[in-house]
Design an enzyme around this catalytic site. Structure first.
Site, PDB file in Angstrom:
ATOM      1  N   LYS A  73       0.845  -1.198   0.000  1.00  0.00           N
ATOM      2  CA  LYS A  73       0.000   0.000   0.000  1.00  0.00           C
ATOM      3  C   LYS A  73       0.878   1.245   0.000  1.00  0.00           C
ATOM      4  CE  LYS A  73      -3.984   1.855   2.588  1.00  0.00           C
ATOM      5  NZ  LYS A  73      -4.829   1.662   3.785  1.00  0.00           N
ATOM      6  N   SER A  75      -9.651   1.377   2.695  1.00  0.00           N
ATOM      7  CA  SER A  75      -8.844   2.196   1.801  1.00  0.00           C
ATOM      8  C   SER A  75      -7.756   1.402   1.078  1.00  0.00           C
ATOM      9  CB  SER A  75      -8.202   3.325   2.585  1.00  0.00           C
ATOM     10  OG  SER A  75      -7.300   2.823   3.543  1.00  0.00           O
ATOM     11  N   SER A 106      -9.817  -0.681   6.917  1.00  0.00           N
ATOM     12  CA  SER A 106      -9.205  -0.475   5.599  1.00  0.00           C
ATOM     13  C   SER A 106      -8.475  -1.679   5.011  1.00  0.00           C
ATOM     14  CB  SER A 106      -8.244   0.711   5.647  1.00  0.00           C
ATOM     15  OG  SER A 106      -8.975   1.903   5.616  1.00  0.00           O
TER      16      SER A 106
END
Lengths: 101, 439
Positions: free
Chosen positions: B28, B103, B127
């Site tokens: 990420k 996310s 997330s």
């Protein structure tokens, strides 16, 4: 649904002031839209007023934190070039900041 | 490729290789990778190149994993759809008209289409689990303090943890083995010994007591998702577990408490973006103009909203009204979970109350989007662990359920997740957009 006339939780002026505190410029459109959205969001947040929190201690952190102190020994630092590699403006090995006073 | 070649050469020479030798891991984009752009999917950091590695990256690389790339996310991890990324949304591999969740949407989608064997995400209020659920992969939010946050770009420090996103539970346990460790560079990192998590995956759940929080199976959740979760619980019962209904009475206050705390912490964390040392810098001669213009242009609308609301909740006159109350509610929620765990070993609930949304469906209404985090945020508030696993499909769209454990009970929740997975086939189903090159 009939719209009930409720007192606003936050006014456009307050939004502007808080944005100023946060050093965040807002466009006219944002100010209007955010004020509307913030009133919806804050009135939902007000739900926590119903929670029975009398005599309840706050939880800042879920684990019992103790001070973590490292030994006072030097570790290899970043080079000046590495430390400055992301600075948008620099001069002679220094970061160039806008005038403060 | 160079790393892969080096590992191959070392293997030929008979060298002992790391535990993740040759495993392609996607990361990420809020986790710092030395000399590789780390943007947080924000214009503010669009050109940010960290001069150092986060601890998690160091640990992966030390075990000979190959970092294949950085993945898209909601800007500064603020969202549940990956639509707030400055670089555009990540589509759902099961239906490209829908969101991948957020996310960590890019990480979950990358694993689902096999662009990477595994991925690393971060979970502040769901997330990792939300996109894992939406993309039909496994996603773990570890206990607060288990994984170092050094090098994770901060959004809400007291809530967030880095966690693995993988195709199955075994891979998840394997990755956790590598990343779960004490780190003196993160003062909230704990020092505990853990066994090899993969050794716990023995399929034995006889005598396990499952609690089903009634509030998370209630109105507001798609009935078909509730059904899928119950079906999973019945299967675990067949495997030797027992279950009972339980209650988390204060969970109705979890969302406002979570958002108030997360926004408050965000407003403080994101105060560092002044465009002087790094980040987007606006032109101007007066410092306050440079700061506030740079932040206006550098941050997207959701980030701006949260900074302002967080600043408001922390400001004089409102601190007690909002922030302090939220912290007290956090205590209540923590107590609710502690009570539930007195009677039960794990709790099971849907990961998301709804199926993956259409792109554009929720993004224009911030409050409506916040409400979809109802099942995930309370785990971050109480600091325990939870793993989301695929538990079915509705109209060809993935459904996930989460197995929630008390702090540092990763071994147990992974064992339950594994037992479930080995007796179902949901995790073997592949989306149409599978990357054929890697499979």
């Amino acid at each position: 649904m009939k719209e009930t006339k409720k007192e606003k939780l936050i006014s456009e002026r307050e939004v502007e002031h808080v944005a100023w505190l946060a050093k965040l410029e807002l466009s006219k459109e944002d100010k209007k839209l955010f004020t509307k959205q913030f009133n919806e969001i804050l009135s939902y947040f007000k739900k926590i007023d119903e929670a029975k929190i009398k005599d309840v201690q706050p939880t800042y952190h879920v684990i019992d934190l103790e001070n973590v102190i490292r030994t006072d020994e030097k570790t290899p630092p970043l080079s000046v070039n590495e430390a400055l590699q992301n600075a948008p403006k620099k001069e002679r090995g220094y970061i160039k900041a806008p005038k403060i006073v | 490729m160079e790393t892969a070649k080096r590992i191959d050469a070392e293997k030929r020479k008979g060298k002992t290789l790391g535990r993740l030798a040759g495993v392609c891991v996607a990361v990420k984009d809020n986790i710092c990778t030395k000399n590789v752009k780390t943007t947080c999917s924000s214009r503010m950091l669009a050109n940010f190149v960290p001069p150092y590695n986060s601890t998690v990256i160091e640990r992966l690389v030390n075990e000979d994993a190959i970092i294949v790339g950085k993945t898209n996310m909601d800007e500064f991890a603020m969202g549940s759809t990956t639509e707030s990324s400055y670089f555009g949304p990540t589509k759902n591999p099961w239906d490209v008209s829908r969101v991948s969740g957020g996310s960590s949407g890019g990480s979950a989608a990358a694993v689902a289409v096999e662009e990477a064997i595994a991925a690393i995400g971060s979970d502040t209020g769901g997330s990792v689990r939300c996109p894992a659920s939406f993309c039909s992969v496994v996603g773990l939010k570890p206990t607060y303090g288990l994984v170092s946050r050094y090098g994770l770009i901060a959004f809400a420090n007291s809530l967030e943890q880095i966690g693995p996103i993988t195709r199955d539970v075994y891979d998840c346990a394997l990755l956790l083995n590598v990343i779960a460790a004490n780190d003196p560079r993160d003062s909230t990192s704990v020092s505990i010994d853990h066994d090899d998590y993969t050794e716990q995956l023995d399929g034995i759940i006889k005598g396990l007591k499952i609690g089903v929080p009634k509030e998370l199976m209630a109105e507001g959740t798609d009935e078909r998702i509730v059904k899928a979760a119950w079906k999973a619980i019945y299967l675990l019962e067949e495997l030797g577990a027992s279950f009972g209904e339980t209650s988390l009475p204060n969970i109705e206050y979890a969302l406002p408490a979570y958002y108030l705390i997360a926004m408050s912490e965000a407003s403080s964390n994101l105060a560092r973006y002044d465009g002087i040392r790094y980040g987007y810098r606006a032109e101007g001669t007066i410092w306050s103009d440079v700061f506030s213009k740079g932040r206006k242009i550098g941050f997207g609308s959701e980030v701006r909203r949260r900074i302002i609301l967080g600043t408001y909740a922390l400001s004089e006159g409102y601190y007690d009204e909002y922030y302090m109350k939220a912290l007290k509610v956090r205590t209540l929620i923590k107590n609710d979970f502690e009570r539930a765990f007195e009677a039960f070993d794990v709790l099971i609930a849907p990961t998301m109350p709804l199926l993956p949304f259409k792109i554009g469906e929720k993004i224009t209404d911030p409050l409506a989007l916040y409400l979809t985090d109802i099942d995930t945020v309370s785990v971050n508030l109480m600091g325990g662990c939870a793993v989301s696993v695929p538990c079915g499909f509705i109209e060809d769209l993935p459904v996930g359920m989460q197995i929630i454990g008390k702090p540092f009970d990763e071994e147990l929740i992974l064992r339950v997740a594994h037992a479930f997975e080995q007796n179902t086939s949901h995790h073997q189903r592949k989306p149409k957009f599978t990357n054929k090159i890697n499979s």
